[in-house]
Scaffold this motif. Structure first.
Motif, PDB file in Angstrom:
ATOM      1  N   ILE A   1       0.869  -1.175   0.000  1.00 41.01           N
ATOM      2  CA  ILE A   1       0.000   0.000   0.000  1.00 41.01           C
ATOM      3  C   ILE A   1       0.902   1.219   0.000  1.00 41.01           C
ATOM      4  O   ILE A   1       1.768   1.355   0.872  1.00 41.01           O
ATOM      5  CB  ILE A   1      -0.922   0.007   1.234  1.00 41.01           C
ATOM      6  CG1 ILE A   1      -1.811  -1.222   1.210  1.00 41.01           C
ATOM      7  CG2 ILE A   1      -1.761   1.281   1.278  1.00 41.01           C
ATOM      8  CD1 ILE A   1      -2.637  -1.410   2.456  1.00 41.01           C
ATOM      9  N   PRO A   2       0.742   2.120  -0.974  1.00 36.68           N
ATOM     10  CA  PRO A   2       1.622   3.288  -1.017  1.00 36.68           C
ATOM     11  C   PRO A   2       1.360   4.226   0.166  1.00 36.68           C
ATOM     12  O   PRO A   2       0.262   4.280   0.713  1.00 36.68           O
ATOM     13  CB  PRO A   2       1.258   3.960  -2.342  1.00 36.68           C
ATOM     14  CG  PRO A   2      -0.083   3.445  -2.698  1.00 36.68           C
ATOM     15  CD  PRO A   2      -0.230   2.100  -2.044  1.00 36.68           C
ATOM     16  N   ALA A   3       2.391   4.943   0.529  1.00 39.25           N
ATOM     17  CA  ALA A   3       2.264   5.941   1.593  1.00 39.25           C
ATOM     18  C   ALA A   3       1.347   7.060   1.114  1.00 39.25           C
ATOM     19  O   ALA A   3       1.269   7.338  -0.081  1.00 39.25           O
ATOM     20  CB  ALA A   3       3.641   6.503   1.953  1.00 39.25           C
ATOM     21  N   PRO A   4       0.647   7.717   2.026  1.00 39.08           N
ATOM     22  CA  PRO A   4      -0.242   8.809   1.619  1.00 39.08           C
ATOM     23  C   PRO A   4       0.529   9.938   0.947  1.00 39.08           C
ATOM     24  O   PRO A   4       1.709  10.154   1.204  1.00 39.08           O
ATOM     25  CB  PRO A   4      -0.836   9.302   2.943  1.00 39.08           C
ATOM     26  CG  PRO A   4      -0.605   8.210   3.920  1.00 39.08           C
ATOM     27  CD  PRO A   4       0.609   7.477   3.461  1.00 39.08           C
ATOM     28  N   CYS A   5      -0.163  10.652   0.088  1.00 37.08           N
ATOM     29  CA  CYS A   5       0.393  11.827  -0.576  1.00 37.08           C
ATOM     30  C   CYS A   5      -0.634  12.948  -0.441  1.00 37.08           C
ATOM     31  O   CYS A   5      -1.732  12.855  -0.985  1.00 37.08           O
ATOM     32  CB  CYS A   5       0.671  11.522  -2.042  1.00 37.08           C
ATOM     33  SG  CYS A   5       1.225  12.971  -2.969  1.00 37.08           S
ATOM     34  N   LEU A   6      -0.294  13.981   0.315  1.00 38.69           N
ATOM     35  CA  LEU A   6      -1.193  15.115   0.518  1.00 38.69           C
ATOM     36  C   LEU A   6      -0.590  16.340  -0.148  1.00 38.69           C
ATOM     37  O   LEU A   6       0.584  16.643   0.058  1.00 38.69           O
ATOM     38  CB  LEU A   6      -1.386  15.379   2.011  1.00 38.69           C
ATOM     39  CG  LEU A   6      -1.923  14.210   2.840  1.00 38.69           C
ATOM     40  CD1 LEU A   6      -1.960  14.578   4.300  1.00 38.69           C
ATOM     41  CD2 LEU A   6      -3.291  13.795   2.352  1.00 38.69           C
ATOM     42  N   ILE A   7      -1.407  17.054  -0.900  1.00 41.04           N
ATOM     43  CA  ILE A   7      -0.942  18.266  -1.563  1.00 41.04           C
ATOM     44  C   ILE A   7      -1.906  19.393  -1.221  1.00 41.04           C
ATOM     45  O   ILE A   7      -3.033  19.432  -1.710  1.00 41.04           O
ATOM     46  CB  ILE A   7      -0.832  18.063  -3.086  1.00 41.04           C
ATOM     47  CG1 ILE A   7       0.154  16.929  -3.369  1.00 41.04           C
ATOM     48  CG2 ILE A   7      -0.431  19.358  -3.777  1.00 41.04           C
ATOM     49  CD1 ILE A   7       0.250  16.501  -4.792  1.00 41.04           C
ATOM     50  N   ASP A   8      -1.457  20.265  -0.332  1.00 40.64           N
ATOM     51  CA  ASP A   8      -2.171  21.466   0.091  1.00 40.64           C
ATOM     52  C   ASP A   8      -3.454  21.226   0.890  1.00 40.64           C
ATOM     53  O   ASP A   8      -4.045  22.180   1.371  1.00 40.64           O
ATOM     54  CB  ASP A   8      -2.494  22.381  -1.097  1.00 40.64           C
ATOM     55  CG  ASP A   8      -1.251  23.019  -1.673  1.00 40.64           C
ATOM     56  OD1 ASP A   8      -0.288  23.260  -0.908  1.00 40.64           O
ATOM     57  OD2 ASP A   8      -1.234  23.282  -2.890  1.00 40.64           O
TER      58      ASP A   8
END
Length: 151
Positions: A11-18
């Motif tokens: 499971i990929p790590a989370p990616c948060l943008i803004d």
């Protein structure tokens, strides 16, 4: 699906943008540690209890220490909060809401990390040049002393 096969799925790590919600304390530390000057607002049940401006002096993770906001300084313990909500302000900037139950500490950066990084790089280069000049002058003085001693 058996347990062995399920554990092999990545499971990929989370990616948060803004925007988004951060619960990992290490991620919270990384987001907050370079804030610098901020405007802060303390809300409880949606009601503003206090607000002001201050300098983020320290961001840390310790289950035994408090988050402190006083005298225009902020010492933020990520263990004082359940999560960090990342969002956009009306002025096209970001805000960081530290949330714990019905309490919220909103931090709005007043300083620009890109400008701070450039300034730090310039200051570091200037400092290195001053140290090199001082060392060079010191060596020159030592050599002059040695020449005077030999004569």
């Amino acid at each position: 699906m058996n347990h062995e096969r399920a554990s092999n799925l990545s499971i990929p790590a989370p990616c948060l943008i803004d925007s988004g919600v951060v619960v990992n304390k290490n991620d919270m530390l990384r987001l907050l540690q370079d804030l610098g000057q901020v405007q802060y607002r303390h809300f409880q049940d949606g009601i503003t209890l206090s607000e002001g401006q201050g300098l983020v002096m320290e961001v840390f993770a310790d289950g035994q220490q408090a988050t402190l906001v006083a005298n225009h300084t902020l010492y933020i313990n990520v263990y004082s909060f359940d999560c960090l909500e990342l969002g956009k302000t009306d002025a096209d900037g970001n805000h960081f809401d530290l949330v714990q139950d019905n309490r919220r500490l909103r931090l709005i950066p007043l300083s620009n990390p890109m400008h701070e990084h450039i300034t730090r790089s310039v200051n570091t280069a200037a400092f290195e040049a001053m140290v090199a000049d001082a060392l060079s002058a010191s060596w020159d003085a030592c050599l002059d002393d040695d020449r005077n001693f030999l004569e």
